[in-house]
Design an enzyme around this catalytic site. Structure first.
Site, short mmCIF file in Angstrom:
data_model
loop_
_atom_site.label_atom_id
_atom_site.label_comp_id
_atom_site.label_asym_id
_atom_site.label_seq_id
_atom_site.Cartn_x
_atom_site.Cartn_y
_atom_site.Cartn_z
N LYS A 78 54.36 -36.02 -20.71
CA LYS A 78 53.21 -35.53 -19.95
C LYS A 78 53.43 -34.05 -19.63
O LYS A 78 54.19 -33.70 -18.72
CB LYS A 78 53.04 -36.34 -18.67
CG LYS A 78 51.70 -36.17 -17.96
CD LYS A 78 51.63 -34.89 -17.20
CE LYS A 78 50.27 -34.67 -16.57
NZ LYS A 78 50.14 -33.29 -16.07
N GLU A 97 64.00 -31.29 -10.89
CA GLU A 97 64.35 -29.89 -10.59
C GLU A 97 63.16 -29.31 -9.86
O GLU A 97 62.04 -29.28 -10.39
CB GLU A 97 64.64 -29.15 -11.89
CG GLU A 97 65.36 -27.82 -11.66
CD GLU A 97 64.41 -26.67 -11.44
OE1 GLU A 97 64.19 -26.34 -10.25
OE2 GLU A 97 63.88 -26.13 -12.41
N CYS A 152 61.72 -20.58 -11.73
CA CYS A 152 62.35 -21.22 -10.57
C CYS A 152 63.64 -20.51 -10.19
O CYS A 152 64.11 -20.62 -9.07
CB CYS A 152 62.60 -22.70 -10.84
SG CYS A 152 63.36 -23.06 -12.42
N GLU A 203 58.91 -21.07 -1.01
CA GLU A 203 58.87 -20.67 -2.42
C GLU A 203 57.45 -20.23 -2.77
O GLU A 203 56.51 -21.00 -2.68
CB GLU A 203 59.29 -21.83 -3.33
CG GLU A 203 59.35 -21.41 -4.80
CD GLU A 203 59.74 -22.55 -5.72
OE1 GLU A 203 60.43 -22.27 -6.72
OE2 GLU A 203 59.35 -23.69 -5.46
#
Length: 1006
Positions: free
Chosen positions: A676, A757, A791, A889
């Protein structure tokens, strides 16, 4: 045949004459060694002592390198202790005692610090001509009185902003304008002021083209030329006005094609076509140098105006070798010194045969090389005035005087600038002076005999220990080389791929379940974030029912795939990797269009995807071997089985690499997959599915399920037939997946495994002794490359107070020079953000930042606002560690700069976050680097380099705390998460006997 004999005879005569000249010069040199009453004699003794011990040499040069940033005697003493502690027993007794007794705040410590700084500055003054205009004038006057002439080179910090590029230009304009009237007053000196073609300019300067532009980018030759040429033209006009000579220095190999092209194009312009007081460097340690020289000869004849060529061996050997090995690129320089020496002599002959077009300047301290050049000139009847000898300031003074007395024009390459910022240049000169192959070292320190020093370097070929034809290729996993876009061929291939893919935009892509293409009513239109009106493609959007079908197909394919030999599964991955290599530029182009990744970033994405396939294939072969632990009467075997069906839920920011990595890991371990992709990158995912299908993997083993996460995600995560979920994305989604997966459905046959993650809030610490050139560039690229959408990107920089202001000032100016633009433009560094939602979220955080802190820089691009989803780099200062922009973030080009009182506080601020993904530090303190290793809380810690760009195997990637669940991707533990360990124990004893290792029994043999 006659021509061959003539050439042989010429070379024999040159060799004979070379030996005679070498002997003559040697006799003159032996009588000219400095006495112990001269400062240079003592400097040479220090260098000789350093040369004798490699460990001491390394630490001494590192200390000299860091010294400019040490502002107090306490800091100097601390670094002396840190650098020389491990090599203390190798130091002279007086130095050992001084170190042992000194403390940072003691009188002896102050004296030691003062002595260290003064000695380094004294050594620097030997190699640097002066820091002020008057000192430079005094130096060149002194050279003139010694019957030597000069070329001046401005030292200083690296040019990393347009402000610094303008300052560099202005410094040279001021130098030329100020120097010309002074040197014009000198008395005429025919030896120095005239050559065979006429009068020579007395003002002579050397420049680096990369210093005329803060973004000297071989990937973007057109953009770089547009930035460099106006400033180069200004310098050329000044040289013409003041009767000055302008020389272009050569730098690293990746800059060479662009440097040559700018030089040739500019000097071919009508305004400068007749200007003959210009030249460029050719580096003999490059095998390509002869071709470069012949191209320049052809161009010069077309131009009909001669130029000068400074022939050197080359000063970037270590850099070129290490960089090429790091990237697995062909090494562009000879690997043995004798090869460079042979090439130097070959190129010398070419220059002297064409001296009326390419006026030779032989830059070397190697007496054999220079004697050969002079001998060649003699045999070719080239007058001595038609060429010159060039040497470095502070090195080989006696040699220079000997050549001058022999009637040659000797030009001294004379760097000038502030002594402290010039320390980096000093270190290079010291390294050059103390290298194992240095002529100066061999002749004056090691006292190698004259016959050896003057031996024809071609004779070394027979003695060479390296045999290139028999070198074995490296075995095991090797990282896929990144594309070298400094090569025209690579740029052309990328441009052609972009054009080809552009013609394919807008196509439709179905689901692929159990090998069947499935169209759906619902679709997702993928848009180019650089140009949001442009459709990249339309992808079918799966429903919950489609997800059920995909899971069922994977479940039914599992028994057959799980029984496929690991060797064969590994080969499938290698076939996928081979297909990626074949379509490398095409895949990169799709990434450029769909995800807004600039060229290098898109290419790196493809290379990492290849790495995942190859690395996991290699790892699986190792894991496939059972571990046996047998004892008499019992056999024990430890091995692995796959888990079952794996749902792979991937992000858009590494659309090929991460999706490939998670899928490949599941496949090679024998699991089946429902793949996906992120909605924003589903076209690239469709291209991956094509590659998987082309490899021949059986139907149902991988099922392509693009769709809206909220619609198909719950089924993928909650299905009792999914044994494992591997996810990369936001923290909130990752935690929700973990929570849902932990609620065991009674239909499940296995507890689900989740790998997630989930991002980071990554810090870089800049210590008070950091190399600011490196730190500014490292922070800038870590924060703003790919618009901060990694990231691993740096979102916080913590700067020790004493250097905070200087760092921030340079960071702001450097960031202003970054090009914001569409990803297909090779000059773009900061492309668009992925979509409108991301753009709005980032803009909201910028508004929050304005309330919490000081907005120090906002890079706007109004001309692009209507075109795509652009947000320029933003830098906030005066940020408190508790601020929202310091904790959340943001996933965009927003950087929070925080001030720390000292290094201890910097570590504390860095660790004050819920995340633990990446962290970095720029410091030249061994103690602080050790502390960072021990105390920084992050999964990946980078010392003195940027914190993005992790490579498979070298930098296994992943964090902890709220940054992730599971082991590191691209590391030795990653595949174990997809496997179930099994141990089988068999009792082999029957009626008191058991088979032996060779299949017999334990009966006693007579």
């Amino acid at each position: 045949m006659a021509q061959k004999k003539s050439s042989t005879s010429l070379n024999q005569n040159i060799e004979q004459r070379t030996q005679e000249l070498g002997q003559q010069m040697w006799d003159l040199l032996e009588r000219r060694e400095p006495s112990m009453f001269e400062k240079r004699w003592w400097d040479d003794r220090i260098l000789s002592w350093a040369m004798a011990d490699e460990s001491v040499k390394v630490q001494m040069f590192r200390f000299v390198d860091v010294l400019p940033m040490l502002r107090s005697h306490e800091s100097i003493v601390r670094h002396l202790h840190e650098y020389f502690e491990d090599v203390r027993k190798h130091l002279p007794w007086a130095v050992r005692i001084g170190l042992e007794l000194s403390q940072p705040n003691s009188v002896l410590g102050r004296a030691l610090a003062l002595n260290a700084r003064s000695n380094a500055q004294r050594m620097a003054s030997r190699f640097i001509a002066g820091s002020s205009v008057e000192e430079v004038h005094s130096t060149i006057d002194r050279l003139r009185s010694d019957n030597l002439t000069f070329t001046l080179d401005l030292l200083g910090e690296a040019v990393i902003s347009e402000v610094e590029a303008e300052a560099y230009l202005q410094s040279y304009l001021d130098l030329i304008a100020g120097l010309a009237p002074r040197v014009r007053k000198w008395s005429e000196n025919v030896q120095l002021d005239w050559d065979s073609q006429g009068h020579l300019p007395r003002t002579n300067v050397s420049i680096k083209l990369s210093a005329l532009c803060s973004q000297f980018k071989p990937t973007d030759p057109a953009g770089t030329m547009a930035a460099v040429q106006p400033r180069l033209r200004t310098l050329l006009r000044s040289a013409m006005k003041y009767d000055a000579y302008l020389h272009i220095d050569m730098e690293q190999n990746s800059y060479k094609p662009l440097t040559l092209e700018i030089f040739k194009q500019t000097l071919m312009e009508k305004e400068f076509r007749d200007f003959d007081n210009a030249g460029i460097v050719i580096q003999a340690y490059q095998p390509q140098a002869e071709q470069d020289l012949m191209d320049l000869l052809k161009w010069t004849k077309k131009r009909k105006t001669p130029i000068w060529i400074r022939l050197v061996k080359g000063a970037y050997w270590d850099y070129e070798t290490i960089t090429s090995q790091y990237h697995h690129w062909p090494i562009p320089v000879f690997q043995e010194k004798w090869e460079s020496d042979v090439n130097f002599e070959k190129l010398s002959q070419i220059l002297l045969k064409n001296y009326q077009w390419l006026r030779p300047a032989f830059g070397s301290h190697n007496m054999r090389s220079l004697a050969n050049a002079i001998a060649t000139a003699h045999e070719l009847d080239v007058p001595p005035s038609a060429y010159e000898i060039q040497m470095l300031y502070g090195m080989g003074k006696e040699q220079a005087q000997v050549f001058a007395e022999m009637g040659h024009r000797v030009r001294i390459y004379t760097p000038f600038g502030e002594l402290i910022p010039g320390m980096a240049y000093l270190v290079r000169r010291l390294l050059e002076n103390t290298s194992n192959d240095s002529f100066l070292r061999q002749s004056f320190t090691e006292h190698v005999n004259l016959e050896t020093l003057l031996m024809n370097p071609a004779k070394h070929a027979k003695k060479s220990t390296k045999n290139k034809s028999t070198e074995e290729p490296e075995s095991g996993f090797q990282n896929e080389p990144l594309t070298d876009f400094s090569l025209e061929e690579s740029r052309t291939q990328m441009q052609e791929a972009l054009e080809m893919v552009s013609d394919q935009l807008g196509k439709e892509y179905p689901l692929l379940i159990n090998g069947r293409a499935i169209d759906t009513k619902a679709t997702i239109t993928s848009r180019n974030p650089s140009h949001h009106s442009e459709s990249v493609g339309t992808v079918c959007s799966a429903s919950a029912d489609d997800a059920i079908d995909a899971i069922d197909a994977a479940r039914r394919a599992f028994p057959g795939w799980s029984k496929t030999e690991p060797q064969y599964r590994s080969e499938y991955l290698e076939l996928i990797a081979a297909n990626m290599r074949r379509k490398r530029f095409e895949l990169a182009a799709w990434i450029v269009f769909e995800c807004g990744k600039p060229w290098e970033e898109a290419d790196g994405d493809v290379a990492e995807a290849i790495d995942f396939c190859m690395y996991y294939a290699d790892q699986m072969r190792n894991l496939a071997e059972p571990l046996d632990c047998n004892v008499p009467g019992e056999e024990n075997s430890y091995f692995y089985r796959p888990r079952g069906t794996v749902a792979v839920i991937a992000p858009w920011n590494f659309p090929l690499a991460i999706l490939t990595g998670m899928t490949a890991a599941a496949l090679v371990t024998g699991n089946t997959v429902v793949m996906k992709p992120a909605e924003q990158s589903s076209v690239v995912a469709a291209k991956l599915m094509d590659l998987i299908h082309e490899s021949g993997i059986p139907d149902g083993v991988v099922n392509f399920l693009p769709g809206i996460g909220e619609e198909v995600g719950p089924e993928l995560v909650g299905s009792p037939d999914v044994e494992m979920i591997t996810f990369t994305g936001s923290r909130d989604v990752g935690l929700a997946i973990h929570e849902t997966a932990s609620n065991t459905d009674l239909r499940q046959k296995m507890v689900k495994r989740v790998i997630a993650e989930m991002g980071g809030k990554n810090p870089i610490i800049v210590d008070d002794d950091a190399d600011l050139d490196e730190a500014v560039l490292g922070v800038m690229h870590s924060a703003f490359s790919y618009a901060g959408q990694k990231c691993s990107a740096c979102s916080r920089v913590i700067v020790v107070e004493s250097i905070h202001d200087a760092f921030v000032k340079r960071l702001i100016e450097a960031t202003k020079s970054l090009k914001i633009g569409p990803a297909e433009d090779p000059g773009t560094i900061v492309g668009p953000v992925i979509d409108e939602e991301a753009q709005q979220r980032i803009l909201e955080y910028i508004e929050i930042g304005k309330e919490e802190a000081t907005l120090a820089l906002a890079c706007e691009s109004p001309e692009l606002d209507e075109e795509g989803y652009y947000v320029g780099p933003h830098i906030f200062t005066d940020v408190d560690a508790s601020c929202q922009i310091a904790q959340d973030e943001i996933f965009g080009p927003v950087l929070a700069v925080m001030k720390a009182e000292d290094f201890e506080e910097a570590i504390s601020i860095a660790n004050d976050t819920l995340y633990a993904l990446t962290a970095g530090i720029y410091s030249r303190s061994p103690a602080h680097l050790l502390k960072a290793r021990q105390e920084l809380v992050a999964g990946n810690i980078y010392l003195n380099r940027n914190i993005t760009g992790a490579m498979v195997e070298r930098h296994p990637f992943g964090g902890f705390k709220l940054s992730g669940i599971g082991s590191k991707t691209g590391g030795p533990d990653y595949l174990l998460q997809f496997l179930i360990p099994i141990n089988i124990t068999e009792n082999t004893m029957r009626r008191g006997f058991a088979p032996t290792a060779d299949g017999g029994d334990d009966e006693e043999k007579e």
